[in-house]
Design a protein around this motif. Structure first.
Motif, PDB file in Angstrom:
ATOM      1  N   VAL A   5      24.569  68.723   4.442  1.00  0.00           N
ATOM      2  CA  VAL A   5      23.767  69.949   4.564  1.00  0.00           C
ATOM      3  C   VAL A   5      24.388  70.906   5.569  1.00  0.00           C
ATOM      4  O   VAL A   5      24.038  72.071   5.617  1.00  0.00           O
ATOM      5  CB  VAL A   5      22.307  69.649   4.960  1.00  0.00           C
ATOM      6  CG1 VAL A   5      21.601  68.895   3.865  1.00  0.00           C
ATOM      7  CG2 VAL A   5      22.235  68.918   6.282  1.00  0.00           C
ATOM      8  N   TYR A   6      25.316  70.402   6.381  1.00  0.00           N
ATOM      9  CA  TYR A   6      25.946  71.241   7.387  1.00  0.00           C
ATOM     10  C   TYR A   6      27.293  71.778   6.940  1.00  0.00           C
ATOM     11  O   TYR A   6      27.952  72.481   7.676  1.00  0.00           O
ATOM     12  CB  TYR A   6      26.093  70.481   8.710  1.00  0.00           C
ATOM     13  CG  TYR A   6      24.745  70.100   9.283  1.00  0.00           C
ATOM     14  CD1 TYR A   6      23.914  71.073   9.821  1.00  0.00           C
ATOM     15  CD2 TYR A   6      24.295  68.796   9.246  1.00  0.00           C
ATOM     16  CE1 TYR A   6      22.669  70.750  10.324  1.00  0.00           C
ATOM     17  CE2 TYR A   6      23.050  68.462   9.752  1.00  0.00           C
ATOM     18  CZ  TYR A   6      22.243  69.435  10.285  1.00  0.00           C
ATOM     19  OH  TYR A   6      21.011  69.121  10.786  1.00  0.00           O
ATOM     20  N   HIS A   8      29.917  74.131   5.400  1.00  0.00           N
ATOM     21  CA  HIS A   8      29.978  75.561   5.123  1.00  0.00           C
ATOM     22  C   HIS A   8      31.436  75.917   4.851  1.00  0.00           C
ATOM     23  O   HIS A   8      32.355  75.210   5.234  1.00  0.00           O
ATOM     24  CB  HIS A   8      29.383  76.399   6.260  1.00  0.00           C
ATOM     25  CG  HIS A   8      29.985  76.145   7.597  1.00  0.00           C
ATOM     26  ND1 HIS A   8      31.126  76.763   8.041  1.00  0.00           N
ATOM     27  CD2 HIS A   8      29.615  75.310   8.591  1.00  0.00           C
ATOM     28  CE1 HIS A   8      31.423  76.324   9.250  1.00  0.00           C
ATOM     29  NE2 HIS A   8      30.536  75.444   9.603  1.00  0.00           N
ATOM     30  N   ASP A  41      17.527  79.760  17.931  1.00  0.00           N
ATOM     31  CA  ASP A  41      17.182  78.419  17.472  1.00  0.00           C
ATOM     32  C   ASP A  41      15.869  77.994  18.123  1.00  0.00           C
ATOM     33  O   ASP A  41      15.861  77.477  19.233  1.00  0.00           O
ATOM     34  CB  ASP A  41      18.293  77.436  17.828  1.00  0.00           C
ATOM     35  CG  ASP A  41      18.049  76.040  17.283  1.00  0.00           C
ATOM     36  OD1 ASP A  41      16.916  75.735  16.852  1.00  0.00           O
ATOM     37  OD2 ASP A  41      18.997  75.238  17.299  1.00  0.00           O
ATOM     38  N   SER A  43      13.933  75.563  17.345  1.00  0.00           N
ATOM     39  CA  SER A  43      13.778  74.110  17.437  1.00  0.00           C
ATOM     40  C   SER A  43      14.367  73.564  18.727  1.00  0.00           C
ATOM     41  O   SER A  43      13.766  72.724  19.393  1.00  0.00           O
ATOM     42  CB  SER A  43      14.429  73.419  16.242  1.00  0.00           C
ATOM     43  OG  SER A  43      13.749  73.750  15.057  1.00  0.00           O
ATOM     44  N   ARG A 161      21.072  81.392  12.633  1.00  0.00           N
ATOM     45  CA  ARG A 161      19.946  80.499  12.889  1.00  0.00           C
ATOM     46  C   ARG A 161      20.227  79.181  12.183  1.00  0.00           C
ATOM     47  O   ARG A 161      20.456  79.156  10.981  1.00  0.00           O
ATOM     48  CB  ARG A 161      18.644  81.086  12.362  1.00  0.00           C
ATOM     49  CG  ARG A 161      17.500  80.113  12.581  1.00  0.00           C
ATOM     50  CD  ARG A 161      16.165  80.739  12.346  1.00  0.00           C
ATOM     51  NE  ARG A 161      15.168  79.698  12.587  1.00  0.00           N
ATOM     52  CZ  ARG A 161      14.145  79.485  11.815  1.00  0.00           C
ATOM     53  NH1 ARG A 161      13.946  80.224  10.751  1.00  0.00           N
ATOM     54  NH2 ARG A 161      13.288  78.531  12.095  1.00  0.00           N
ATOM     55  N   PRO A 162      20.222  78.077  12.930  1.00  0.00           N
ATOM     56  CA  PRO A 162      20.450  76.783  12.287  1.00  0.00           C
ATOM     57  C   PRO A 162      19.304  76.410  11.361  1.00  0.00           C
ATOM     58  O   PRO A 162      18.219  76.981  11.432  1.00  0.00           O
ATOM     59  CB  PRO A 162      20.549  75.793  13.447  1.00  0.00           C
ATOM     60  CG  PRO A 162      20.299  76.551  14.682  1.00  0.00           C
ATOM     61  CD  PRO A 162      20.038  77.978  14.354  1.00  0.00           C
ATOM     62  N   LEU A 163      19.576  75.430  10.529  1.00  0.00           N
ATOM     63  CA  LEU A 163      18.544  74.938   9.622  1.00  0.00           C
ATOM     64  C   LEU A 163      17.378  74.361  10.422  1.00  0.00           C
ATOM     65  O   LEU A 163      17.600  73.709  11.451  1.00  0.00           O
ATOM     66  CB  LEU A 163      19.113  73.846   8.716  1.00  0.00           C
ATOM     67  CG  LEU A 163      20.208  74.271   7.763  1.00  0.00           C
ATOM     68  CD1 LEU A 163      20.806  73.044   7.076  1.00  0.00           C
ATOM     69  CD2 LEU A 163      19.654  75.248   6.735  1.00  0.00           C
ATOM     70  N   PRO A 164      16.156  74.573   9.961  1.00  0.00           N
ATOM     71  CA  PRO A 164      15.019  73.951  10.649  1.00  0.00           C
ATOM     72  C   PRO A 164      15.029  72.435  10.418  1.00  0.00           C
ATOM     73  O   PRO A 164      15.592  71.951   9.441  1.00  0.00           O
ATOM     74  CB  PRO A 164      13.814  74.615  10.013  1.00  0.00           C
ATOM     75  CG  PRO A 164      14.283  75.193   8.731  1.00  0.00           C
ATOM     76  CD  PRO A 164      15.752  75.425   8.859  1.00  0.00           C
TER      77      PRO A 164
END
Length: 170
Positions: A5-6, A8, A41, A43, A161-164
């Motif tokens: 998922v990271y 890119h 971010d 989170s 913005r990173p993934l939640p």
């Protein structure tokens, strides 16, 4: 090779010369403060901003729950509590968590003070009598920018913005 998922396929990069600067972005609470969000971010509680302070700005006294890295690119500012240690173009300031101070730009500055900051955690703000005013963190910055963009009819802000956080399975 499995794709995560990271993964890119391009750099996450922004050019501050190509992004809008949101003028008076913190009004009515902090007038004279222009923002350019770069990384938010909520989170992890990390916020990276380019902030331009106009002459005569004084922010409320605030307590940092985490560390801050603050670079001054132009202009001049100081903490009210440290008047003999002005920060000028080229200055880098490290603030440990637990720092308490009052940011101000002199009213006689001949130019805005352009800064770049990396903030971990939140600012807990107090008035001159020491009464609690509120907190500001990455989530508050995101909401302020979203509200400003909507109120002014602007294009959505572009920042990293990173993934939640999410579960690995559904």
């Amino acid at each position: 090779m499995p794709i995560s998922v990271y993964s890119h396929h391009e750099l996450l990069t922004l050019n501050t010369k190509e992004l809008p600067i949101y003028e008076d972005a913190m009004a009515p609470y902090f007038p004279g403060v222009d923002l350019q969000p770069l990384y938010l971010d909520p989170s992890l509680g990390v916020w990276v901003l380019r902030v331009i302070f106009h002459p005569g700005v004084t922010l409320p006294c605030h307590y940092h729950t985490g560390t801050v890295h603050l670079f001054t690119m132009s202009g001049k500012w100081n903490y009210v509590e440290y008047p003999d240690q002005p920060q000028t173009a080229g200055s880098y300031l490290f603030e440990p968590g637990g720092s308490i101070h009052t940011f101000m730009t002199p009213a006689d500055n001949t130019e805005p003070t352009d800064t770049f900051m990396v903030v971990y955690g939140a600012n807990v703000n107090f008035d001159a009598q020491g009464n609690y005013l509120g907190m500001m963190d990455a989530n508050d910055i995101m909401l302020a920018i979203e509200n400003l963009v909507q109120a002014r009819g602007l294009e959505p802000a572009k920042y990293i913005r990173p993934l939640p956080a999410a579960y690995t399975t559904k």
